[in-house]
Write an enzyme that holds these catalytic residues in place. Structure first.
Site, PDB file in Angstrom:
ATOM      1  N   ARG A  42     -30.528   4.083  30.035  1.00  0.00           N
ATOM      2  CA  ARG A  42     -29.923   3.438  28.858  1.00  0.00           C
ATOM      3  C   ARG A  42     -28.421   3.209  29.018  1.00  0.00           C
ATOM      4  O   ARG A  42     -27.726   2.995  28.019  1.00  0.00           O
ATOM      5  CB  ARG A  42     -30.164   4.307  27.619  1.00  0.00           C
ATOM      6  N   HIS A  78     -27.967  -0.289  27.150  1.00  0.00           N
ATOM      7  CA  HIS A  78     -27.516  -0.155  25.757  1.00  0.00           C
ATOM      8  C   HIS A  78     -26.836  -1.459  25.319  1.00  0.00           C
ATOM      9  O   HIS A  78     -25.872  -1.885  25.945  1.00  0.00           O
ATOM     10  CB  HIS A  78     -26.516   1.004  25.727  1.00  0.00           C
ATOM     11  N   HIS A 137     -31.915   9.185  18.389  1.00  0.00           N
ATOM     12  CA  HIS A 137     -30.472   9.379  18.257  1.00  0.00           C
ATOM     13  C   HIS A 137     -30.048  10.835  18.432  1.00  0.00           C
ATOM     14  O   HIS A 137     -29.219  11.356  17.674  1.00  0.00           O
ATOM     15  CB  HIS A 137     -29.984   8.808  16.903  1.00  0.00           C
ATOM     16  N   HIS A 194     -33.788  -5.026  16.602  1.00  0.00           N
ATOM     17  CA  HIS A 194     -33.851  -3.862  15.713  1.00  0.00           C
ATOM     18  C   HIS A 194     -34.468  -4.248  14.379  1.00  0.00           C
ATOM     19  O   HIS A 194     -33.818  -4.922  13.579  1.00  0.00           O
ATOM     20  CB  HIS A 194     -32.450  -3.397  15.360  1.00  0.00           C
ATOM     21  N   GLU A 212     -31.623  -4.295  25.093  1.00  0.00           N
ATOM     22  CA  GLU A 212     -31.387  -4.241  23.645  1.00  0.00           C
ATOM     23  C   GLU A 212     -30.482  -5.420  23.270  1.00  0.00           C
ATOM     24  O   GLU A 212     -29.478  -5.678  23.922  1.00  0.00           O
ATOM     25  CB  GLU A 212     -30.689  -2.917  23.315  1.00  0.00           C
ATOM     26  N   ARG A 220     -37.676  -2.640  17.969  1.00  0.00           N
ATOM     27  CA  ARG A 220     -37.365  -1.248  17.656  1.00  0.00           C
ATOM     28  C   ARG A 220     -37.615  -1.026  16.163  1.00  0.00           C
ATOM     29  O   ARG A 220     -37.229  -1.860  15.336  1.00  0.00           O
ATOM     30  CB  ARG A 220     -35.892  -0.978  17.993  1.00  0.00           C
ATOM     31  N   ASN A 236     -16.502   2.755  20.471  1.00  0.00           N
ATOM     32  CA  ASN A 236     -16.610   2.704  19.009  1.00  0.00           C
ATOM     33  C   ASN A 236     -15.980   3.934  18.350  1.00  0.00           C
ATOM     34  O   ASN A 236     -16.374   5.071  18.611  1.00  0.00           O
ATOM     35  CB  ASN A 236     -18.103   2.602  18.632  1.00  0.00           C
ATOM     36  N   GLU A 273     -27.223   6.310  26.799  1.00  0.00           N
ATOM     37  CA  GLU A 273     -26.174   5.431  26.263  1.00  0.00           C
ATOM     38  C   GLU A 273     -24.828   6.138  26.161  1.00  0.00           C
ATOM     39  O   GLU A 273     -23.803   5.472  26.122  1.00  0.00           O
ATOM     40  CB  GLU A 273     -26.590   4.851  24.910  1.00  0.00           C
ATOM     41  N   GLU A 315     -36.461   6.867  22.490  1.00  0.00           N
ATOM     42  CA  GLU A 315     -35.105   6.915  23.048  1.00  0.00           C
ATOM     43  C   GLU A 315     -34.336   8.122  22.511  1.00  0.00           C
ATOM     44  O   GLU A 315     -34.513   8.509  21.343  1.00  0.00           O
ATOM     45  CB  GLU A 315     -34.394   5.615  22.641  1.00  0.00           C
ATOM     46  N   ASP A 356     -35.621   5.001  18.304  1.00  0.00           N
ATOM     47  CA  ASP A 356     -34.434   5.767  18.729  1.00  0.00           C
ATOM     48  C   ASP A 356     -34.327   7.056  17.921  1.00  0.00           C
ATOM     49  O   ASP A 356     -34.146   7.010  16.700  1.00  0.00           O
ATOM     50  CB  ASP A 356     -33.190   4.885  18.488  1.00  0.00           C
ATOM     51  N   TRP A 374     -25.451  13.371  15.205  1.00  0.00           N
ATOM     52  CA  TRP A 374     -25.643  12.165  14.401  1.00  0.00           C
ATOM     53  C   TRP A 374     -26.424  11.128  15.163  1.00  0.00           C
ATOM     54  O   TRP A 374     -26.486  10.775  16.134  1.00  0.00           O
ATOM     55  CB  TRP A 374     -24.298  11.561  13.977  1.00  0.00           C
ATOM     56  N   TYR A 387     -29.646   6.799  10.358  1.00  0.00           N
ATOM     57  CA  TYR A 387     -29.203   5.937  11.456  1.00  0.00           C
ATOM     58  C   TYR A 387     -30.177   4.762  11.666  1.00  0.00           C
ATOM     59  O   TYR A 387     -31.390   4.951  11.692  1.00  0.00           O
ATOM     60  CB  TYR A 387     -29.097   6.729  12.773  1.00  0.00           C
ATOM     61  N   ASP A 424     -21.429  -2.890  19.371  1.00  0.00           N
ATOM     62  CA  ASP A 424     -20.150  -2.325  19.816  1.00  0.00           C
ATOM     63  C   ASP A 424     -19.940  -2.495  21.322  1.00  0.00           C
ATOM     64  O   ASP A 424     -18.867  -2.157  21.829  1.00  0.00           O
ATOM     65  CB  ASP A 424     -19.944  -0.876  19.358  1.00  0.00           C
TER      66      ASP A 424
HETATM   67  O1  LIG Z   1     -28.204   0.943  19.927  1.00  0.00           O
HETATM   68  C1  LIG Z   1     -28.445   2.127  19.988  1.00  0.00           C
HETATM   69  O2  LIG Z   1     -29.453   2.604  20.518  1.00  0.00           O
HETATM   70  C2  LIG Z   1     -27.469   3.082  19.410  1.00  0.00           C
HETATM   71  O3  LIG Z   1     -27.756   4.250  19.370  1.00  0.00           O
HETATM   72  C3  LIG Z   1     -26.186   2.529  18.914  1.00  0.00           C
HETATM   73  C4  LIG Z   1     -25.116   3.597  18.729  1.00  0.00           C
HETATM   74  O4  LIG Z   1     -25.325   4.290  17.557  1.00  0.00           O
HETATM   75  C5  LIG Z   1     -23.762   2.932  18.712  1.00  0.00           C
HETATM   76  O5  LIG Z   1     -23.527   2.350  19.953  1.00  0.00           O
HETATM   77  C6  LIG Z   1     -22.640   3.876  18.380  1.00  0.00           C
HETATM   78  O6  LIG Z   1     -21.436   3.206  18.473  1.00  0.00           O
END
Ligand SMILES: O=C(O)C(=O)C[C@H](O)[C@H](O)CO
Length: 409
Positions: free
Chosen positions: A290, A319, A219, A122, A346, A147, A37, A269, A243, A217, A409, A159, A323
């Site tokens: 993941r 994961h 992130h 999600h 997921e 989630r 991505n 991931e 996560e 998550d 991020w 996010y 994407d």
């Molecule tokens: O699905 C998730 O847990 C993610 O964190 C998705 C990511 O942000 C995504 O794959 C970025 O491209």
């Protein structure tokens, strides 16, 4: 049997995907996912300029040998670009092997260890009522595990929060990559997040009860001590997992998190190889792996890392955002069905346009996924449809703190 062609396609049906198609002299084709991505063209070039010609004349049945050749002969190892390219070759070769054998890939990996794969969806909302609507919508779709991501008071964009309210009847629409020539800037405040999140989980548990497995998550945004604090604060709400609580590069950081909380942890991931999991698995610092087939070198290494994890009762949680293309997604469904230590998958659902490019045979019934029983991966690539959706530049966003510092991020 010999490989006679290896072609790369970049298509953008609502989002970008990179697909490799390998053809044998007998006319059998196999496909693999190489989508990264926001950096799609780098992998497409790696495949076109450096890998495709190396495959011509090779025996497609020699999957492990081809994998080792691509990994070791480049001398420069690992990294998401290299590993996504190798993943695409690996998946395409498993697809071919399955088609030649007349068997779905999971049968070649040892056969089914279960009837279906429990999935999580999600749910998200800008406030508690819209989050509840989103949870209800997912329950109606059949999801049995959910989630939970929410907006944080004082932060503009967070996010995992869909732009549209689920009550509008629109399908879940969260896609972090924005089309355009520059990444969007978002803001972040960890203290506001740490104060707010436990109140959200308390509200969700009060509304939906203790039964439903809930996930979250982080992130990669917290320091180890902040993550430890959050894990402890969430213990009363019995999460299935927390996560990516810390930046993935700092594997040792999870020791500290582990010392302070029994909230189960999932990470990986953005990992590319089994080596990234070495410490985490051996020291039992995580509960779920993941990794994604697409960014981890394909089906072969995913099966290996899960066999390693099985010795420590660590399970899969591959994961699966949109994407990961339907091809990469199918690849990990086959692995998930075959391994003993499956945990959860997921599942975000691809758009209708994406499904015209990739015709999938997998099913989602009553909360459980199944890759289907077509020979190979069970995904057909429609080249004509793919060509009607040309690549569009897109970037993932990035974060800045209130003082302007760039943050994870
Ligand atoms: O699905 C998730 O847990 C993610 O964190 C998705 C990511 O942000 C995504 O794959 C970025 O491209």
């Amino acid at each position: 049997m010999k490989i006679i062609a290896a072609e790369v396609f970049v298509t953008s049906p609502t989002r970008n995907f990179v697909t490799l198609r390998i053809t044998t002299e007998d006319g059998v084709t196999g496909i693999g996912d190489a989508t990264l991505n926001g950096r799609e063209l780098a992998v497409a070039a790696y495949l076109k300029e450096h890998v495709a010609q190396l495959l011509i004349g090779k025996d497609p049945h020699r999957i492990e040998d081809t994998w080792q050749f691509l990994y070791r002969s480049s001398y420069w190892r690992r990294g998401p670009v290299t590993m996504a390219a190798i993943a695409a070759v690996d998946m395409a070769l498993w697809d071919i092997k399955g088609k030649v054998a007349g068997l779905p890939v999971y049968q070649l990996l040892g056969g089914a260890s279960r009837n279906g794969l429990r999935a999580y969806g999600h749910a998200s909302g800008a406030d508690i009522p819209s989050l509840f609507d989103s949870v209800r919508e997912h329950l109606e779709l059949g999801y049995k595990s959910i989630r939970i991501q929410t907006a944080i008071p004082g932060i503009k964009a967070v996010y995992g929060v869909a732009a549209q309210a689920q009550a509008s009847g629109e399908r879940y629409d969260y896609e972090p990559a924005g089309r355009g020539a520059f990444p969007q800037e978002e803001d972040w405040d960890t203290r506001a997040y740490l104060r707010h999140l436990p109140t959200v989980f308390e509200a969700v548990r009060n509304e939906f009860g203790p039964e439903i497995p809930l996930l979250h998550d982080g992130h990669h945004r917290m320091t180890p001590i902040q993550a430890a604090k959050l894990g402890k604060a969430l213990e009363p709400y019995d999460l299935f997992w927390l996560e990516d609580c810390t930046p993935a590069e700092n594997q040792e950081g999870l020791r500290l998190v582990r010392q302070h909380t029994t909230t189960p942890l999932a990470i990986g991931e953005i990992f590319n190889t089994v080596y990234d999991f070495q410490t985490l698995i051996k020291e039992q610092l995580i509960d779920y792996v993941r990794a994604a087939s697409t960014h981890f070198g394909g089906i072969s290494p995913l099966k290996k890392v899960m066999d390693f994890a099985a010795q420590y009762q660590i399970k899969s949680g591959f994961h699966g955002p949109t994407d990961i293309s339907p091809v990469g997604f199918a690849a990990q469904l086959h692995v998930g069905l075959a391994i003993h230590n499956y945990g959860i998958q997921e599942y975000m659902q691809h758009s209708d346009k994406t499904n015209t490019v990739f015709e999938q045979s997998m099913t989602f019934t009553d909360g459980y996924l199944h890759p289907g029983d077509k020979p190979g991966l069970g995904v057909e690539f429609n080249e004509e449809a793919a060509n009607s959706f040309p690549y569009q530049q897109a970037y993932l966003p990035y974060n800045r703190l209130v003082d302007g510092t760039v943050h994870d991020w």
